[in-house]
Design a protein around this motif. Structure first.
Motif, mmCIF file in Angstrom:
data_model
loop_
_atom_site.group_PDB
_atom_site.id
_atom_site.type_symbol
_atom_site.label_atom_id
_atom_site.label_comp_id
_atom_site.label_asym_id
_atom_site.label_seq_id
_atom_site.Cartn_x
_atom_site.Cartn_y
_atom_site.Cartn_z
ATOM 1 N N ASP A 1 1.556 -1.351 0.625
ATOM 2 C CA ASP A 1 0.241 -0.965 1.126
ATOM 3 C C ASP A 1 -0.110 0.417 0.585
ATOM 4 O O ASP A 1 0.748 1.300 0.535
ATOM 5 N N VAL A 2 -1.366 0.628 0.210
ATOM 6 C CA VAL A 2 -1.800 1.947 -0.257
ATOM 7 C C VAL A 2 -2.578 2.707 0.819
ATOM 8 O O VAL A 2 -2.974 3.850 0.595
ATOM 9 N N LYS A 3 -2.779 2.102 1.984
ATOM 10 C CA LYS A 3 -3.560 2.749 3.036
ATOM 11 C C LYS A 3 -3.015 4.113 3.473
ATOM 12 O O LYS A 3 -3.802 4.991 3.821
ATOM 13 N N PRO A 4 -1.696 4.344 3.449
ATOM 14 C CA PRO A 4 -1.210 5.671 3.864
ATOM 15 C C PRO A 4 -1.548 6.793 2.878
ATOM 16 O O PRO A 4 -1.336 7.961 3.190
ATOM 17 N N TYR A 5 -2.054 6.456 1.720
ATOM 18 C CA TYR A 5 -2.280 7.451 0.673
ATOM 19 C C TYR A 5 -3.759 7.767 0.523
ATOM 20 O O TYR A 5 -4.602 6.879 0.506
ATOM 21 N N GLY A 6 -4.051 9.040 0.344
ATOM 22 C CA GLY A 6 -5.422 9.460 0.141
ATOM 23 C C GLY A 6 -5.881 9.336 -1.292
ATOM 24 O O GLY A 6 -7.074 9.295 -1.566
ATOM 25 N N ARG B 1 -9.030 -3.879 -3.340
ATOM 26 C CA ARG B 1 -9.965 -3.489 -2.265
ATOM 27 C C ARG B 1 -9.574 -2.170 -1.615
ATOM 28 O O ARG B 1 -10.413 -1.329 -1.335
ATOM 29 N N ALA B 2 -8.286 -1.993 -1.354
ATOM 30 C CA ALA B 2 -7.824 -0.766 -0.695
ATOM 31 C C ALA B 2 -7.957 0.453 -1.606
ATOM 32 O O ALA B 2 -8.111 1.579 -1.118
ATOM 33 N N LEU B 3 -7.921 0.243 -2.917
ATOM 34 C CA LEU B 3 -8.067 1.363 -3.847
ATOM 35 C C LEU B 3 -9.511 1.834 -3.948
ATOM 36 O O LEU B 3 -9.763 2.997 -4.274
ATOM 37 N N HIS C 1 -4.018 -4.567 -4.670
ATOM 38 C CA HIS C 1 -4.555 -3.460 -3.881
ATOM 39 C C HIS C 1 -5.990 -3.083 -4.272
ATOM 40 O O HIS C 1 -6.471 -2.025 -3.874
ATOM 41 N N HIS D 1 -6.477 12.210 3.061
ATOM 42 C CA HIS D 1 -5.051 12.302 3.360
ATOM 43 C C HIS D 1 -4.408 13.220 2.335
ATOM 44 O O HIS D 1 -4.843 13.300 1.200
ATOM 45 N N ARG E 1 -10.988 5.451 -2.951
ATOM 46 C CA ARG E 1 -9.976 6.495 -3.034
ATOM 47 C C ARG E 1 -10.049 7.118 -4.425
ATOM 48 O O ARG E 1 -10.364 6.441 -5.385
#
Length: 172
Positions: A44-49, A75-77, A73, A2, A80
């Motif tokens: 949420d950090v999902k929108p960020y690459g 797991r989502a990090l 965050h 992203h 990335r």
């Protein structure tokens, strides 16, 4: 990857916010879309690459909102590109030498396979909140020790790396 980068920060008196905003400005000028947001406000950090996370240092620990951001965050990090920065020394030491991350930040770097960490000088002014902070300022230990040339150079390195990743992936 992203194209958007989150620069999240935990701050009490605004010094770390100023650093985060400078990092986002450099990224944007380099052609990498970035926004700086208080860590406590990021749902949420999902929108960020990619994510840059900064925390003010207090008694050898990152500011609470930055620590909680990492926990929320985690797991989502993973997977990335992540960079971390600390702010806090109220002297020129951060401009004179590399200051390693405090133990909690070092552990987060390992868990997240972070691409880097740096420590910048902090800023504590007359308007500081908290009894200890006001005491430090009254004792003559306050001031602005942020080195914006160093902050901009560090952020430019992140931009170069992200643009290299984008070009390697064939993204526009």
């Amino acid at each position: 990857m992203h194209a958007s980068v989150l620069v999240a920060y935990g701050t009490k008196n605004g010094s770390t916010a100023g650093i985060a905003e400078a990092v986002a400005d450099v990224l944007n000028k380099a052609g990498v879309t970035a926004e700086a947001l208080p860590a406590a406000t990021v749902p949420d950090v999902k929108p960020y690459g990619a994510v840059v996370i900064g925390g003010a240092l207090y008694a050898g620990h990152w500011q609470r909102d930055a620590r909680r951001f990492l926990g929320r965050h985690r797991r989502a990090l993973a997977g990335r590109p992540v960079w971390l920065f600390s702010s806090g020394p109220l002297d020129a030491s951060a401009s004179e030498r590399d200051i390693p991350p405090v133990p909690g930040v070092r552990r987060a770097m390992i868990r997240l396979d972070a691409r880097g960490h740096t420590t910048f000088g902090g800023c504590l002014g007359e308007d500081a909140e908290g009894r200890l902070a006001r005491s430090i300022v009254r004792g003559g230990k306050g001031g602005d020790f942020r080195d914006f040339a160093a902050i901009e150079a560090w952020a430019a390195g992140i931009a170069d790396e992200l643009l290299g990743l984008r070009n390697a992936a064939g993204a526009v």
